[in-house]
Motif scaffolding. Structure first.
Motif, PDB file in Angstrom:
ATOM      1  N   ALA A   1       0.827  -1.207   0.000  1.00 25.74           N
ATOM      2  CA  ALA A   1       0.000   0.000   0.000  1.00 25.74           C
ATOM      3  C   ALA A   1       0.863   1.259   0.000  1.00 25.74           C
ATOM      4  O   ALA A   1       0.513   2.254  -0.644  1.00 25.74           O
ATOM      5  CB  ALA A   1      -0.944  -0.007   1.198  1.00 25.74           C
ATOM      6  N   SER A   2       1.997   1.229   0.694  1.00 26.93           N
ATOM      7  CA  SER A   2       2.868   2.411   0.729  1.00 26.93           C
ATOM      8  C   SER A   2       3.427   2.739  -0.650  1.00 26.93           C
ATOM      9  O   SER A   2       3.804   3.875  -0.919  1.00 26.93           O
ATOM     10  CB  SER A   2       4.000   2.219   1.750  1.00 26.93           C
ATOM     11  OG  SER A   2       4.952   1.288   1.272  1.00 26.93           O
ATOM     12  N   PHE A   3       3.468   1.744  -1.534  1.00 26.20           N
ATOM     13  CA  PHE A   3       3.904   1.961  -2.906  1.00 26.20           C
ATOM     14  C   PHE A   3       2.728   2.106  -3.877  1.00 26.20           C
ATOM     15  O   PHE A   3       2.905   2.092  -5.091  1.00 26.20           O
ATOM     16  CB  PHE A   3       4.807   0.806  -3.372  1.00 26.20           C
ATOM     17  CG  PHE A   3       6.171   0.827  -2.754  1.00 26.20           C
ATOM     18  CD1 PHE A   3       7.131   1.721  -3.199  1.00 26.20           C
ATOM     19  CD2 PHE A   3       6.485  -0.035  -1.715  1.00 26.20           C
ATOM     20  CE1 PHE A   3       8.389   1.750  -2.634  1.00 26.20           C
ATOM     21  CE2 PHE A   3       7.735  -0.013  -1.134  1.00 26.20           C
ATOM     22  CZ  PHE A   3       8.697   0.883  -1.585  1.00 26.20           C
ATOM     23  N   GLY A   4       1.505   2.222  -3.340  1.00 25.76           N
ATOM     24  CA  GLY A   4       0.325   2.389  -4.187  1.00 25.76           C
ATOM     25  C   GLY A   4      -0.101   1.123  -4.891  1.00 25.76           C
ATOM     26  O   GLY A   4      -0.697   1.175  -5.966  1.00 25.76           O
ATOM     27  N   ILE A   5       0.190  -0.029  -4.285  1.00 31.19           N
ATOM     28  CA  ILE A   5      -0.171  -1.315  -4.886  1.00 31.19           C
ATOM     29  C   ILE A   5      -1.181  -2.006  -3.984  1.00 31.19           C
ATOM     30  O   ILE A   5      -0.909  -2.257  -2.811  1.00 31.19           O
ATOM     31  CB  ILE A   5       1.070  -2.217  -5.068  1.00 31.19           C
ATOM     32  CG1 ILE A   5       2.126  -1.507  -5.913  1.00 31.19           C
ATOM     33  CG2 ILE A   5       0.666  -3.551  -5.708  1.00 31.19           C
ATOM     34  CD1 ILE A   5       3.459  -2.223  -5.935  1.00 31.19           C
ATOM     35  N   HIS A   6      -2.342  -2.304  -4.523  1.00 31.37           N
ATOM     36  CA  HIS A   6      -3.365  -3.028  -3.778  1.00 31.37           C
ATOM     37  C   HIS A   6      -2.951  -4.490  -3.675  1.00 31.37           C
ATOM     38  O   HIS A   6      -2.426  -5.062  -4.634  1.00 31.37           O
ATOM     39  CB  HIS A   6      -4.708  -2.898  -4.501  1.00 31.37           C
ATOM     40  CG  HIS A   6      -5.878  -3.306  -3.687  1.00 31.37           C
ATOM     41  ND1 HIS A   6      -6.306  -4.610  -3.616  1.00 31.37           N
ATOM     42  CD2 HIS A   6      -6.713  -2.592  -2.892  1.00 31.37           C
ATOM     43  CE1 HIS A   6      -7.358  -4.683  -2.825  1.00 31.37           C
ATOM     44  NE2 HIS A   6      -7.626  -3.470  -2.376  1.00 31.37           N
TER      45      HIS A   6
END
Length: 195
Positions: free
Chosen positions: A176-181
């Motif tokens: 999530a911190s890298f914008g990945i679900h």
């Protein structure tokens, strides 16, 4: 609750007291959805739409569900924009669609077909005497294409980070911190969007 493409779970929502609407793109599907609702003895309305514009005013729904429908629409951004338009402020959308990067394409049963550009996939199916892509208006989606389609819309991906094990929770938080679900790696995408 609005179902974009009638979902079998719609009846369960109606039985729990939700007022449901279902959208379909042709009269046969509308009639089938309405017959299902009627046979299950639940209140709900199935309506036809043109595949682009939802026949409801702005801010009509608390929830919008799209279960295995998004991969069959012609203009993904238009449909997602319509979902945002009909959601009330604070509303939520739930999307589920097959992962483009799943080796076995779910609609055709062909291995690695969804890895190909859509035009090449269409030609492969025609070579084996199948025309599934055009017949069911099939497109291939991934988490990354969804992110592209909602860019600039008032929808935000909800990064679900809860998990029973600390290790899994840590992995979800890192993703999530890298914008990945977390569902980006699964066979099906299960994604909530906030309005």
């Amino acid at each position: 609750v609005l179902f974009v493409g009638y979902a079998l779970v719609a009846s369960a929502f109606a039985q729990a007291g939700a007022h449901i609407f279902g959208l379909e793109v042709n009269q046969t599907l509308v009639e089938l959805a309405q017959q299902t609702l009627d046979s299950e003895g639940v209140q709900g309305t199935a309506v036809i739409y043109d595949g682009y514009t939802f026949p409801f005013p702005n801010g009509s729904f608390d929830y919008v569900f799209s279960v295995s429908t998004l991969e069959h629409v012609s203009d993904h951004r238009a449909v997602l924009s319509e979902m945002a338009r009909v959601l009330k402020p604070g509303g939520k959308a739930y999307l589920s669609f097959p992962n483009r990067w799943r080796p076995l394409e779910t609609h055709t049963g062909f291995w690695f077909l969804s890895y190909l550009p859509i035009g090449l996939a269409r030609r492969v199916l025609k070579m084996v005497n199948r025309n599934t892509i055009d017949e069911i208006n099939l497109s291939f989606l991934s988490f990354w294409s969804l992110k592209k389609y909602i860019r600039g819309l008032p929808l935000q991906i909800v990064y679900e980070i809860d998990a029973a094990s600390p290790a899994r929770r840590s992995v979800k938080k890192l993703m999530a911190s890298f914008g990945i679900h977390f569902s980006a790696k699964l066979e099906l995408r299960f994604i909530f969007l906030n309005f």
